[in-house]
Design a protein around this motif. Structure first.
Motif, PDB file in Angstrom:
ATOM      1  N   ARG A 122       0.841  -1.194   0.000  1.00 25.00           N
ATOM      2  CA  ARG A 122       0.000   0.000   0.000  1.00 25.00           C
ATOM      3  C   ARG A 122       0.879   1.249   0.000  1.00 25.00           C
ATOM      4  O   ARG A 122       1.851   1.337   0.769  1.00 25.00           O
ATOM      5  CB  ARG A 122      -0.920   0.003   1.217  1.00 25.00           C
ATOM      6  N   VAL A 123       0.534   2.220  -0.859  1.00 25.43           N
ATOM      7  CA  VAL A 123       1.327   3.440  -0.951  1.00 25.43           C
ATOM      8  C   VAL A 123       0.434   4.666  -0.797  1.00 25.43           C
ATOM      9  O   VAL A 123      -0.759   4.661  -1.114  1.00 25.43           O
ATOM     10  CB  VAL A 123       2.082   3.532  -2.294  1.00 25.43           C
ATOM     11  N   GLY A 124       1.050   5.734  -0.282  1.00 24.03           N
ATOM     12  CA  GLY A 124       0.418   7.041  -0.213  1.00 24.03           C
ATOM     13  C   GLY A 124       1.166   7.988  -1.125  1.00 24.03           C
ATOM     14  O   GLY A 124       2.373   8.194  -0.966  1.00 24.03           O
ATOM     15  N   THR A 151      -1.140  -2.773  -5.281  1.00 23.87           N
ATOM     16  CA  THR A 151      -2.585  -3.025  -5.384  1.00 23.87           C
ATOM     17  C   THR A 151      -3.440  -2.029  -4.615  1.00 23.87           C
ATOM     18  O   THR A 151      -4.643  -1.927  -4.856  1.00 23.87           O
ATOM     19  CB  THR A 151      -2.920  -4.442  -4.891  1.00 23.87           C
ATOM     20  N   SER A 152      -2.839  -1.286  -3.676  1.00 17.69           N
ATOM     21  CA  SER A 152      -3.612  -0.334  -2.879  1.00 17.69           C
ATOM     22  C   SER A 152      -2.934   1.025  -2.944  1.00 17.69           C
ATOM     23  O   SER A 152      -1.835   1.214  -2.416  1.00 17.69           O
ATOM     24  CB  SER A 152      -3.708  -0.806  -1.420  1.00 17.69           C
ATOM     25  N   LEU A 218     -10.544   5.265   8.815  1.00 20.90           N
ATOM     26  CA  LEU A 218     -10.945   6.247   7.804  1.00 20.90           C
ATOM     27  C   LEU A 218      -9.912   6.239   6.684  1.00 20.90           C
ATOM     28  O   LEU A 218     -10.247   6.290   5.501  1.00 20.90           O
ATOM     29  CB  LEU A 218     -11.030   7.640   8.440  1.00 20.90           C
ATOM     30  N   LEU A 219      -8.640   6.165   7.098  1.00 16.30           N
ATOM     31  CA  LEU A 219      -7.522   6.060   6.157  1.00 16.30           C
ATOM     32  C   LEU A 219      -6.556   5.041   6.725  1.00 16.30           C
ATOM     33  O   LEU A 219      -5.974   5.245   7.792  1.00 16.30           O
ATOM     34  CB  LEU A 219      -6.841   7.422   5.989  1.00 16.30           C
ATOM     35  N   GLU A 220      -6.382   3.931   6.024  1.00 18.46           N
ATOM     36  CA  GLU A 220      -5.452   2.911   6.494  1.00 18.46           C
ATOM     37  C   GLU A 220      -4.012   3.379   6.302  1.00 18.46           C
ATOM     38  O   GLU A 220      -3.689   4.033   5.308  1.00 18.46           O
ATOM     39  CB  GLU A 220      -5.663   1.603   5.727  1.00 18.46           C
ATOM     40  N   PRO A 221      -3.117   3.056   7.251  1.00 14.54           N
ATOM     41  CA  PRO A 221      -1.708   3.438   7.095  1.00 14.54           C
ATOM     42  C   PRO A 221      -1.128   2.837   5.823  1.00 14.54           C
ATOM     43  O   PRO A 221      -1.568   1.781   5.356  1.00 14.54           O
ATOM     44  CB  PRO A 221      -1.030   2.844   8.335  1.00 14.54           C
ATOM     45  N   PHE A 404       8.950   1.210  -5.787  1.00 17.55           N
ATOM     46  CA  PHE A 404       7.804   0.501  -5.215  1.00 17.55           C
ATOM     47  C   PHE A 404       8.044  -0.997  -5.077  1.00 17.55           C
ATOM     48  O   PHE A 404       7.134  -1.745  -4.724  1.00 17.55           O
ATOM     49  CB  PHE A 404       6.566   0.754  -6.084  1.00 17.55           C
ATOM     50  N   LEU A 405       9.268  -1.442  -5.363  1.00 17.71           N
ATOM     51  CA  LEU A 405       9.604  -2.860  -5.279  1.00 17.71           C
ATOM     52  C   LEU A 405      10.584  -3.117  -4.148  1.00 17.71           C
ATOM     53  O   LEU A 405      11.430  -2.281  -3.839  1.00 17.71           O
ATOM     54  CB  LEU A 405      10.229  -3.344  -6.589  1.00 17.71           C
TER      55      LEU A 405
END
Length: 449
Positions: A122-124, A151-152, A218-221, A404-405
């Motif tokens: 998961r990324v922001g 994926t997220s 509300l917002l997952e880490p 991202f890897l």
């Protein structure tokens, strides 16, 4: 307008005198620390309070409704839509070639080590939207994340005062890329929210759709935060590194231009201005051995700066301590200076520019010759414009699929392969006075050490 630094005939270390931003990241951390800690302790209410304080708007909801994202796409100007699609297509073409493949090495018969490349879960993604709403940064963040297989994906951008939502162009770019988890928040509070997450029960608006009450968030880490931003975004990334992964310190923009007598002063001036219009704190630096070129560039700046839309912002940036011209003895000296500066964007406007560019060691991205301006890379070269600033290009890279890897080593040894190497493991474990390490091997063969 540009401050001069004359290094001709000196042995001065360029790092001691090169133009740099006055506000350093360490100082900024102390300024944003209360905001970050408030978000950690109080969640969404602290994000909303910080947004109201710094952005002068209080969004009704932090999570942008999917209907608003779709609506923004529906009103997108046709020319902008075509430009965004071109940017997306070219970025996908370049970044698709960056995807790594798993590699298995047979060390010995029966013993292999495989390096697997696994995307973060998961990324922001952060997209600036203050002085300039960076539609293109949506592309630069999202495309490599998607091609890496993340994926997220969540994205944050500051809300506009008139709507309480991120800029419609940013929302439209999200729609084109299929990103529907978008938050109206910016600055250090957005980075903190990504790092710590926001519990659903802390939401100031009870009907906020959020990430779903069932998950408790509300917002997952997120696992990783990427994207450019101002000094306070950069400070938050540095402060929270370890709580969450970061790409690099991609702060307020900077450009360095290494140029000689063959450079067109119109181009050089225009390119210095192009980055200065981002922010009053943006850095524009010219490195040259040619006083005649410098004089011509200064003449062009006097003409072009007053004619540009954001002339006050540009003039402030160009006259600041972070900008200037560095006079050098020759091209070799100039290369040493730009390597010491390690610019986010480095243009080479010299004779035989490709050969000169090949000698550069430190830069976020290098732009070769008269027809590869930084603006091309900002939008449609296919390269990524999320790049390290403040000298971080000496050790960090720009955003890419690799960001991202994660490389995971998978070790697979047979009984015989382990038996053969066991004496070496025992010898090294004894040398380090860690005998249980060796015993963990010999125990498999009925030995005690």
């Amino acid at each position: 307008m540009l401050t001069r630094v004359d290094l001709r005939g000196t042995t001065t270390d360029p790092r001691d005198v090169l133009p740099r931003a006055q506000l350093d990241v360490a100082a900024a951390i102390e300024q944003i620390r209360p905001t970050v800690e408030a978000v950690h302790q109080h969640g969404a209410s602290a994000v909303l309070a910080a947004t109201e304080r710094f952005d002068r708007v209080r969004p009704r909801r932090l999570r942008v409704p999917v209907e608003a994202i779709a609506a923004a796409a529906g009103t997108l100007d046709d020319a902008v839509r075509a430009a965004l699609q071109t940017s997306i297509d070219r970025a996908r073409a370049v970044h698709a070639d960056q995807r790594r493949t798993d590699v298995t090495t047979q060390v010995v018969p029966g013993g292999t080590v495989t390096e697997r490349w696994v995307p973060v879960s998961r990324v922001g993604l952060y997209v600036p939207g203050g002085l300039a709403p960076l539609l293109s940064s949506v592309v630069m963040n999202v495309v490599p994340a998607q091609l890496a297989g993340v994926t997220s994906i969540a994205l944050a951008s500051p809300p506009q005062r008139d709507t309480g939502l991120p800029h419609p162009g940013i929302l439209a770019a999200c729609a084109l890329l299929g990103v529907d988890e978008v938050y109206a928040m910016g600055g250090a509070q957005a980075i903190a929210a990504f790092a710590y997450g926001l519990r659903a029960e802390t939401a100031a608006d009870p009907d906020d759709p959020g990430a779903g009450a069932a998950s408790g968030w509300l917002l997952e880490p997120v696992d990783l935060v990427t994207g450019p931003g101002n000094i306070f975004v950069t400070a938050a990334k540095r402060m929270l590194r370890g709580v969450v992964g970061i790409d690099s310190e991609a702060g307020t923009t900077e450009i360095a231009i290494l140029a000689d007598d063959t450079a067109d002063p119109v181009h050089v001036a225009a390119d210095l201005i192009s980055q200065a219009e981002h922010d009053p704190a943006a850095a524009s630096v010219l490195v040259t051995a040619s006083e005649s070129l410098l004089a011509a560039v200064e003449e062009q700046l006097a003409v072009q700066v007053p004619a540009t839309r954001h002339h006050e912002r540009v003039a402030t940036a160009l006259s600041g301590k972070q900008s200037g011209v560095v006079l050098v003895d020759d091209l070799d000296h100039g290369l040493r200076v730009v390597d010491a500066y390690a610019a986010e964007h480095l243009e080479i406007q010299t004779a035989d520019a490709a050969r000169v560019a090949a000698r550069v060691r430190n830069a976020g991205a290098v732009f070769v010759g008269a027809y590869s301006p930084v603006s091309l890379g900002d939008y449609a070269a296919g390269s990524n414009h999320v790049l390290p600033t403040g000298g971080c290009a000496r050790h960090s890279s720009g955003l890419s699929v690799q960001t991202f890897l994660r490389g995971i080593h998978v070790i697979d040894y047979s009984q015989q392969a382990l038996r053969e190497v066991a004496p070496h493991v025992v010898a090294l474990s004894a040398a380090e006075d860690l005998p249980a390490h060796g015993q963990a091997v010999t125990a498999r063969f009925g030995g005690a050490g």
